[in-house]
Write an enzyme that holds these catalytic residues in place. Structure first.
Site, PDB file in Angstrom:
ATOM      1  N   GLU A  28     -28.024  53.362  44.483  1.00  0.00           N
ATOM      2  CA  GLU A  28     -29.318  52.886  43.967  1.00  0.00           C
ATOM      3  C   GLU A  28     -29.347  51.371  44.152  1.00  0.00           C
ATOM      4  O   GLU A  28     -28.527  50.653  43.580  1.00  0.00           O
ATOM      5  CB  GLU A  28     -29.491  53.268  42.502  1.00  0.00           C
ATOM      6  CG  GLU A  28     -29.606  54.769  42.295  1.00  0.00           C
ATOM      7  CD  GLU A  28     -29.764  55.148  40.830  1.00  0.00           C
ATOM      8  OE1 GLU A  28     -30.157  54.272  40.026  1.00  0.00           O
ATOM      9  OE2 GLU A  28     -29.491  56.303  40.494  1.00  0.00           O
ATOM     10  N   ASP A  41     -33.575  47.097  31.312  1.00  0.00           N
ATOM     11  CA  ASP A  41     -32.199  46.747  31.650  1.00  0.00           C
ATOM     12  C   ASP A  41     -31.561  45.864  30.595  1.00  0.00           C
ATOM     13  O   ASP A  41     -32.214  45.045  29.952  1.00  0.00           O
ATOM     14  CB  ASP A  41     -32.163  46.032  33.009  1.00  0.00           C
ATOM     15  CG  ASP A  41     -32.585  46.943  34.139  1.00  0.00           C
ATOM     16  OD1 ASP A  41     -32.062  48.064  34.197  1.00  0.00           O
ATOM     17  OD2 ASP A  41     -33.452  46.551  34.948  1.00  0.00           O
TER      18      ASP A  41
END
Length: 261
Positions: free
Chosen positions: A46, A57
């Site tokens: 990814e 995140d």
């Protein structure tokens, strides 16, 4: 056949997917990292599109995203690097993961077209609403053979999970916790119950578990409760403590989760 589908035809358990931020730790790190991941036997990569406000995140990936942008990374540059990597890495599927804003600025259909040309096999856009996917992205996804992977969490309803399973291709990304990305030591009973509940559902697509995987315990539990694990923050830490040297970082990662190549 899409390389992601080919992978899943040949392997449906113990899949290891690694996330890293393109352009980190240096602008030209992207291709060497992808090559090192393939050499290390990683199944799936990814590639993170850096963004100034990566809200899903944790601090490790946020910091890598900020550094990548400061290094001069752009979406156009990233796609060029992916294309270069694809010339060297023929079989490992590439998934681009990034937020909606850079994609919309680039132009949605142009992005799909250029991503296909670069050798991208799927997209993950965490802040893309499912209704918007159905209205604007599903048709492009099928047209360019680039599945849009949807995330589910402990809070996602069974109705929504079935809608994702029926309308999206690729795999289902099971977020292990309601918090942001980042390493955890172990899974709670609530998380294990969530994994079990999803596994009891009659779903067509494979599931991979991400967020918080950093040691043999969380890695083995993720693989036991799904088709495999997605590791991001922990790999970036491995890059940091190995001076940004990709092959050393991959070896460090595999050792730390108890996986031998």
């Amino acid at each position: 056949m899409n390389r992601l589908n080919k992978l899943f035809e040949n392997k449906d358990k113990n899949i290891l997917s690694i996330f890293f931020t393109a352009g980190y730790p240096t602008l030209e790190s992207t291709v060497p990292i992808i090559e090192a991941l393939e050499k290390g036997g990683i199944d799936l990569v990814e590639i993170g599109i850096p963004f100034s406000d990566p809200m899903a995140d944790g601090p490790v990936i946020q910091a890598s995203s900020s550094k990548s942008l400061n290094n001069g990374m752009t979406l156009k540059k990233l796609l060029s690097q992916v294309s270069e990597a694809r010339e060297k890495v023929k079989e490992m599927p590439f998934v681009l993961m990034g937020y909606l804003n850079p994609v919309m600025k680039y132009g949605v259909e142009k992005f799909f077209k250029d991503a296909q040309h670069a050798g991208v096999d799927a997209l993950i856009i965490p802040d893309l609403p499912f209704d918007d996917y159905m209205a604007e992205y599903k048709e492009l996804s099928r047209k360019y053979d680039i599945p849009v992977i949807m995330l589910i969490t402990l809070e996602t309803s069974e109705e929504r999970i079935h809608l994702i399973d029926d309308n999206c291709d690729g795999f289902i990304y099971m977020v292990s916790s309601a918090s942001t990305t980042g390493a955890k030591d172990r899974y709670s009973e609530e998380q294990l119950e969530y994994f079990h509940r999803i596994n009891e559902m009659p779903l067509k697509h494979l599931r991979l578990i991400g967020f918080g995987i950093s040691n043999p315990s969380t890695f083995s539990q993720a693989c036991f409760n799904s088709s495999g694990a997605i590791i991001g923050s922990h790999f970036i830490k491995c890059l940091d403590r190995n001076g940004g040297e990709p092959e050393k970082a991959v070896k460090d990662l595999l050792k730390s989760i108890g996986k031998t190549h």
